[in-house]
Structures are given as structure tokens and as C-alpha cells.
Design a protein around this motif. Structure first.
Motif, mmCIF file in Angstrom:
data_model
loop_
_atom_site.group_PDB
_atom_site.id
_atom_site.type_symbol
_atom_site.label_atom_id
_atom_site.label_comp_id
_atom_site.label_asym_id
_atom_site.label_seq_id
_atom_site.Cartn_x
_atom_site.Cartn_y
_atom_site.Cartn_z
ATOM 1 N N GLY A 35 61.515 -55.706 55.859
ATOM 2 C CA GLY A 35 60.298 -56.415 56.235
ATOM 3 C C GLY A 35 60.204 -57.781 55.598
ATOM 4 O O GLY A 35 60.865 -58.063 54.587
ATOM 5 N N TRP A 36 59.424 -58.619 56.222
ATOM 6 C CA TRP A 36 59.063 -59.921 55.664
ATOM 7 C C TRP A 36 57.564 -59.935 55.409
ATOM 8 O O TRP A 36 56.778 -59.566 56.285
ATOM 9 N N TYR A 37 57.206 -60.353 54.225
ATOM 10 C CA TYR A 37 55.815 -60.503 53.820
ATOM 11 C C TYR A 37 55.615 -61.939 53.376
ATOM 12 O O TYR A 37 56.569 -62.647 53.068
ATOM 13 N N ARG A 38 54.359 -62.362 53.324
ATOM 14 C CA ARG A 38 54.083 -63.696 52.808
ATOM 15 C C ARG A 38 52.825 -63.679 51.961
ATOM 16 O O ARG A 38 51.938 -62.851 52.152
ATOM 17 N N GLU A 39 52.789 -64.626 51.051
ATOM 18 C CA GLU A 39 51.650 -64.740 50.143
ATOM 19 C C GLU A 39 51.306 -66.204 49.978
ATOM 20 O O GLU A 39 52.104 -66.981 49.461
ATOM 21 N N ALA A 40 50.121 -66.567 50.451
ATOM 22 C CA ALA A 40 49.632 -67.932 50.314
ATOM 23 C C ALA A 40 48.733 -68.021 49.084
ATOM 24 O O ALA A 40 48.164 -67.012 48.657
ATOM 25 N N GLU A 46 50.663 -60.349 52.679
ATOM 26 C CA GLU A 46 50.473 -59.692 53.971
ATOM 27 C C GLU A 46 51.825 -59.482 54.650
ATOM 28 O O GLU A 46 52.757 -60.262 54.472
ATOM 29 N N MET A 47 51.876 -58.413 55.438
ATOM 30 C CA MET A 47 53.084 -58.133 56.214
ATOM 31 C C MET A 47 53.159 -59.105 57.377
ATOM 32 O O MET A 47 52.161 -59.330 58.074
ATOM 33 N N TYR A 59 55.026 -56.663 64.310
ATOM 34 C CA TYR A 59 54.614 -58.007 63.923
ATOM 35 C C TYR A 59 53.114 -58.044 63.645
ATOM 36 O O TYR A 59 52.329 -57.319 64.259
ATOM 37 N N SER A 60 52.731 -58.925 62.752
ATOM 38 C CA SER A 60 51.310 -59.165 62.570
ATOM 39 C C SER A 60 50.795 -59.965 63.760
ATOM 40 O O SER A 60 51.554 -60.697 64.413
ATOM 41 N N ASP A 61 49.528 -59.828 64.048
ATOM 42 C CA ASP A 61 48.955 -60.514 65.212
ATOM 43 C C ASP A 61 49.097 -62.029 65.079
ATOM 44 O O ASP A 61 49.244 -62.737 66.083
ATOM 45 N N SER A 62 49.063 -62.532 63.868
ATOM 46 C CA SER A 62 49.083 -63.976 63.660
ATOM 47 C C SER A 62 50.426 -64.622 63.997
ATOM 48 O O SER A 62 50.488 -65.845 64.178
ATOM 49 N N VAL A 63 51.493 -63.818 64.086
ATOM 50 C CA VAL A 63 52.810 -64.401 64.351
ATOM 51 C C VAL A 63 53.432 -63.902 65.649
ATOM 52 O O VAL A 63 54.512 -64.366 66.034
ATOM 53 N N LYS A 64 52.776 -62.965 66.330
ATOM 54 C CA LYS A 64 53.333 -62.444 67.584
ATOM 55 C C LYS A 64 53.584 -63.568 68.575
ATOM 56 O O LYS A 64 52.731 -64.430 68.784
ATOM 57 N N GLY A 65 54.759 -63.532 69.171
ATOM 58 C CA GLY A 65 55.114 -64.553 70.143
ATOM 59 C C GLY A 65 55.730 -65.796 69.535
ATOM 60 O O GLY A 65 56.269 -66.640 70.257
ATOM 61 N N ARG A 66 55.654 -65.930 68.220
ATOM 62 C CA ARG A 66 56.236 -67.107 67.555
ATOM 63 C C ARG A 66 57.380 -66.736 66.609
ATOM 64 O O ARG A 66 58.330 -67.508 66.458
ATOM 65 N N ALA A 91 53.468 -70.491 52.937
ATOM 66 C CA ALA A 91 53.347 -69.396 51.971
ATOM 67 C C ALA A 91 54.704 -69.173 51.311
ATOM 68 O O ALA A 91 55.711 -69.755 51.747
ATOM 69 N N VAL A 92 54.713 -68.326 50.323
ATOM 70 C CA VAL A 92 55.974 -67.801 49.807
ATOM 71 C C VAL A 92 56.290 -66.558 50.617
ATOM 72 O O VAL A 92 55.446 -65.664 50.742
#
Length: 125
Positions: A35-40, A46-47, A59-66, A91-92
Motif C-alpha cells: 500500500g501507499w499512504y501519505r501524511e501531510a 491516510e491510505m 483507492y481513496s476517493d481523492s485519488v480515484k481516476g488520477r 505530502a510524505v
């Protein structure tokens, strides 16, 4: 020793692309969900995306399609292709591996959960 080593982060303009890579130890990659997670700054980790050993993706909703996650089992590498990046994607980014592995001849398994050191992604507007 299990290792997850990320690479590919950097500074890009909004709308551009980046590809992150995470090289994992062979001992875990075959059976792990990667998995890839990020932290701002100021936000919880968040996943972003995950892929099972059977190539099922989430995928998280914020990145779906991108964003698109994929894995190369010949190289023990998981990728995160990030297109149409936005400033809010800054984010990291951390690579994660979860799963179980056999630890003795009787077939006993233990769970593992490993993290990489993180790679910075900064998207300018």
C-alpha cells in the motif's frame, strides 16, 4: 532484514505526473498486500492506494481516476503512478507491506506490517 525503500518523490507543478517506486524484500513481497499512504503536515496518515498479492486494487476517493498502483513481482517493486497532481496531493508518501509469513517447518504464520522511510511529494500551484 525486511526493507521497504521508496523513491521517485520530488517537486512538480500542478497537473504534472510522478511515479513512486517501493522496492521490497523478496521474503515478504510475494504474499504481501502493498500500500501507499501519505501524511501531510497537521493531518493524519491516510491510505492512498493498495494492491493485494492477487492484484486487487483499492483507492481513496481523492485519488480515484488520477493515481494507479501496480506491482512487479519479478522485481519485488510496487509503483504508484500519480497523474494530474494537485497541490493537495503534497505530502510524505509511505510504502507499506502487510501480510503473514511462515516461520517454522510446521507452517506457523506470523503477521507482518512494515513501513518505508517515506518520500516527499510537493505539488506547486
Amino acid at each position: 532484514q525486511v526493507q521497504l525503500v521508496e523513491s521517485g518523490g520530488g517537486l512538480v507543478q500542478s497537473g504534472r505526473s510522478l511515479r513512486l517506486s517501493c522496492a521490497a524484500s523478496r521474503s515478504i513481497f510475494r504474499t504481501a498486500t502493498m500500500g501507499w499512504y501519505r501524511e501531510a503536515p497537521g493531518k493524519e496518515r491516510e491510505m492512498v492506494a493498495s494492491i493485494t498479492s492477487g492484484d486487487r486494487t483499492t483507492y481513496s476517493d481523492s485519488v480515484k481516476g488520477r493515481f494507479s498502483i501496480s506491482r512487479d513481482s519479478t522485481r519485488n517493486v510496487v509503483y504508484l503512478q500519480m497523474d494530474n497532481l494537485k497541490p493537495e496531493d503534497s505530502a510524505v508518501y509511505y510504502c507499506n507491506a502487510v501480510g503473514t509469513r511462515v516461520v517454522n517447518v510446521e507452517g506457523a504464520r506470523v503477521r507482518f506490517d512494515y513501513w518505508g522511510q517515506g518520500t516527499q511529494v510537493t505539488v506547486s500551484s
